[in-house]
Design an enzyme around this catalytic site. Structure first.
Site, PDB file in Angstrom:
ATOM      1  N   GLY A  89       0.812  -1.218   0.000  1.00  0.00           N
ATOM      2  CA  GLY A  89       0.000   0.000   0.000  1.00  0.00           C
ATOM      3  C   GLY A  89       0.842   1.264   0.000  1.00  0.00           C
ATOM      4  O   GLY A  89       0.353   2.353  -0.274  1.00  0.00           O
ATOM      5  N   ASP A 248       2.015 -11.271   7.107  1.00  0.00           N
ATOM      6  CA  ASP A 248       2.446 -10.461   5.957  1.00  0.00           C
ATOM      7  C   ASP A 248       3.793  -9.787   6.212  1.00  0.00           C
ATOM      8  O   ASP A 248       4.355  -9.179   5.308  1.00  0.00           O
ATOM      9  CB  ASP A 248       1.399  -9.394   5.619  1.00  0.00           C
ATOM     10  CG  ASP A 248       1.028  -8.547   6.819  1.00  0.00           C
ATOM     11  OD1 ASP A 248       0.581  -9.114   7.832  1.00  0.00           O
ATOM     12  OD2 ASP A 248       1.215  -7.321   6.768  1.00  0.00           O
TER      13      ASP A 248
HETATM   14  P1  AMP Z   1       2.566  -3.063   7.975  1.00  0.00           P
HETATM   15  O1  AMP Z   1       2.605  -1.868   8.828  1.00  0.00           O
HETATM   16  O2  AMP Z   1       3.835  -3.232   7.186  1.00  0.00           O
HETATM   17  O3  AMP Z   1       2.221  -4.319   8.676  1.00  0.00           O
HETATM   18  O4  AMP Z   1       1.435  -2.757   6.888  1.00  0.00           O
HETATM   19  C1  AMP Z   1       0.178  -3.367   6.858  1.00  0.00           C
HETATM   20  C2  AMP Z   1      -0.569  -2.987   5.590  1.00  0.00           C
HETATM   21  O5  AMP Z   1      -0.927  -1.606   5.620  1.00  0.00           O
HETATM   22  C3  AMP Z   1       0.211  -3.183   4.309  1.00  0.00           C
HETATM   23  O6  AMP Z   1      -0.683  -3.636   3.327  1.00  0.00           O
HETATM   24  C4  AMP Z   1       0.712  -1.798   3.998  1.00  0.00           C
HETATM   25  O7  AMP Z   1       0.980  -1.622   2.629  1.00  0.00           O
HETATM   26  C5  AMP Z   1      -0.455  -0.937   4.464  1.00  0.00           C
HETATM   27  N1  AMP Z   1      -0.029   0.427   4.809  1.00  0.00           N
HETATM   28  C6  AMP Z   1       0.709   0.797   5.878  1.00  0.00           C
HETATM   29  N2  AMP Z   1       0.920   2.133   5.866  1.00  0.00           N
HETATM   30  C7  AMP Z   1       0.316   2.629   4.773  1.00  0.00           C
HETATM   31  C8  AMP Z   1       0.183   3.928   4.202  1.00  0.00           C
HETATM   32  N3  AMP Z   1       0.726   5.015   4.758  1.00  0.00           N
HETATM   33  N4  AMP Z   1      -0.530   4.042   3.060  1.00  0.00           N
HETATM   34  C9  AMP Z   1      -1.078   2.966   2.464  1.00  0.00           C
HETATM   35  N5  AMP Z   1      -0.988   1.717   2.952  1.00  0.00           N
HETATM   36  C10 AMP Z   1      -0.300   1.538   4.087  1.00  0.00           C
HETATM   37 MG    MG Z   2       4.203  -5.010   6.383  1.00  0.00          MG
END
Ligand code: AMP
Ligand code: MG
Length: 490
Positions: A89, A248
């Protein structure tokens, strides 16, 4: 333009594996850090990367020739509950390149703008989280832990809105690949067995070529189990807490990935949690091994259709593989701790000796890193100094353990000096202490002062070496310096 020899194997997989999307340009890119040694290792020219064309690539303002920018699709269990579609994302994979030794790497921009997987997010990253990932991932690499790397950090010249307005930034991340347990779950959740098979074959060719052959998918499962068991054993041996071990965020290649609210423990306690989003301690320090096993069970479930045509048979094959996780993990862990205690030979009671030390550290609130570092120094002497025992609230408890350890050392063939040297190679003096990481982030974010960040990186690049004048970086936080919570910043 110096061409980068991209070879984008993931982008050659079918379109349902990803979304083709280019980075969104930023207003005023400013490179704040380039990892020149890593660039050279990858066969990239550091001077070019620092120049206008390089900075344009590292900030997402220009897509270099040969890149095929994509956001990859994946699913995942987040804190135990399943989301069938997460995906990149806020990250865009520019492509893959082969380094000087023939190893393949992903080049990814984190914070590169919205993608079809962004949901409500802005696709951007804040400077603080970029610096944290930069510092901690590079520290992990220097400590010898498998990890993604940080190639560059750049400011966007734009702000991102979180609880407040923060400077926006991008991290250029290098990884063996970005395939996660959640990538397999994505296709399993859709019943897309053909894609599962393509993904498994891709991963075998890329990371586990020895698995190719008969029973390749079982061999793959076993290889990932071994890799992740080994990884978590290494985390436990250096006091690292990942903080968000969602499926993930667990790399199939067995690298530490997705540094969010991660942290190193100061005083030893297995229940230590820093992450502000981990209210129930699911991802506490000592919970990481059972969580790794739980995550691997989710991988095994996803792989079931590839393990056998008969469902019951597939389940029993997967279960047998998972049942070996505990033994694999224990073997890796005890090996790590034997080395930390200077034991070159194996005795049945060694695990008990480690347990007893950890127990004494927990009761005595002793600093995890310094105990092992001081023990290393003391291993070169026949008499004990006070430095190690003084780390314990009740030093006499440590004395009891220490005499047991010294008895055990008498049965070792190694000389005291060789033992000391070997221990100093596995027991670091410098870890990314939370209070130091926070101070570096604060100086950068609040005062545009990158000096503390630069100095911290320099210290952490040589974690096992005494660095005259920089002793204070080894010091645990004073009470008023303690950091109690770390934030994702997403
Ligand atoms: P994580 O924090 O790496 O576990 O992210 C979990 C999910 O949220 C993933 O699919 C990321 O791509 C999405 N994500 C986290 N932060 C953002 C952001 N600022 N904008 C869009 N998607 C996000
Ligand atoms: Mg992640």
């Amino acid at each position: 333009m110096i061409p980068i020899a991209f070879d984008n194997s993931y982008a050659r997989l079918p379109p349902r594996f990803f979304a083709a999307v280019a980075p969104t340009p930023v207003r005023a890119p400013r490179l704040i850090r380039l990892n020149a040694p890593l660039a050279s290792q990858l066969g990239l020219d550091p001077d070019w990367l620092k120049g206008p064309e390089g900075v344009a690539m590292l900030s997402g303002n220009d897509v270099p020739a040969g890149a095929t920018p994509i956001a990859t699709a994946y699913a995942g269990h987040q804190f135990g509950s399943f989301t069938p579609q997460l995906g990149d994302g806020r990250a865009i994979l520019l492509g893959e390149l082969i380094d000087r030794r023939g190893k393949r790497h992903d080049l990814q921009l984190k914070g590169a703008g919205p993608t079809p997987f962004s949901r409500r997010g802005d696709g951007r990253a804040a400077l603080g989280q970029v610096l944290r990932e930069y510092i901690v991932s590079e520290a992990m690499a220097a400590l010898g832990v498998p990890t993604t790397r940080a190639l560059a950090a750049a400011l966007t010249g734009e702000t991102v809105r979180r609880e407040t307005l923060l400077p926006g930034a991008l991290l250029t991340r290098v990884a063996s690949s970005h395939v996660r347990i959640g990538t397999f779950q994505f296709f399993a959740a859709r019943g897309d067995v053909e894609a599962l098979r393509l993904l498994a074959d891709h991963v075998i060719a890329r990371h586990y070529p020895d698995c190719a052959g008969e029973d390749r998918y079982l061999a793959l499962l076993e290889a990932v189990i071994a890799a992740q068991a080994g990884l978590v054993a290494q985390w436990l041996a250096i006091g690292f807490i990942h903080g968000v071990m969602n499926t993930d965020n667990m790399s199939i290649a067995g690298e530490t990935i997705d540094y969010g609210p991660c942290a190193f423990m100061d005083a030893y306690h297995p229940a230590t949690v820093f992450s502000s989003i981990d209210e129930h301690g699911r991802y506490a320090f000592g919970n990481q091994p059972p969580i790794a096993r739980w995550n691997l069970a989710r991988l095994a479930e996803a792989l079931l259709p590839l393990l056998a045509d008969d469902q019951d048979k597939a389940v029993s094959i997967a279960q047998d593989a998972l049942d070996r996780f505990d033994a694999e993990f224990q073997a890796q862990l005890i090996e790590r701790f034997r080395r930390k205690l200077g034991l070159a030979t194996q005795e049945a009671d060694d695990f008990e000796l480690v347990r007893a030390l950890l127990d004494t550290m927990q009761r005595g609130e002793a600093d995890f890193t310094l105990v092992f570092q001081h023990l290393s120094e003391e291993a070169g002497q026949s008499e004990s100094a006070d430095t190690c025992r003084n780390l314990f609230a009740d030093p006499t408890k440590f004395d009891v353990w220490e005499s047991r350890w010294r008895q055990r050392l008498l049965r070792e063939p190694t000389s005291a000096e060789a033992r000391r040297d070997a221990m100093l190679r596995v027991n670091p003096l410098f870890i990314p202490r939370n209070h130091r990481v926070e101070a570096a982030i604060e100086a950068a974010v609040e005062h545009d002062d990158l000096a503390p960040f630069e100095l911290l990186l320099e210290v952490l690049a040589k974690p096992f070496d005494a660095q005259p004048g920089l002793e204070d970086y080894a010091r645990p936080p004073a009470v008023h310096e303690r950091v109690v919570a770390t934030f994702c910043g997403t």
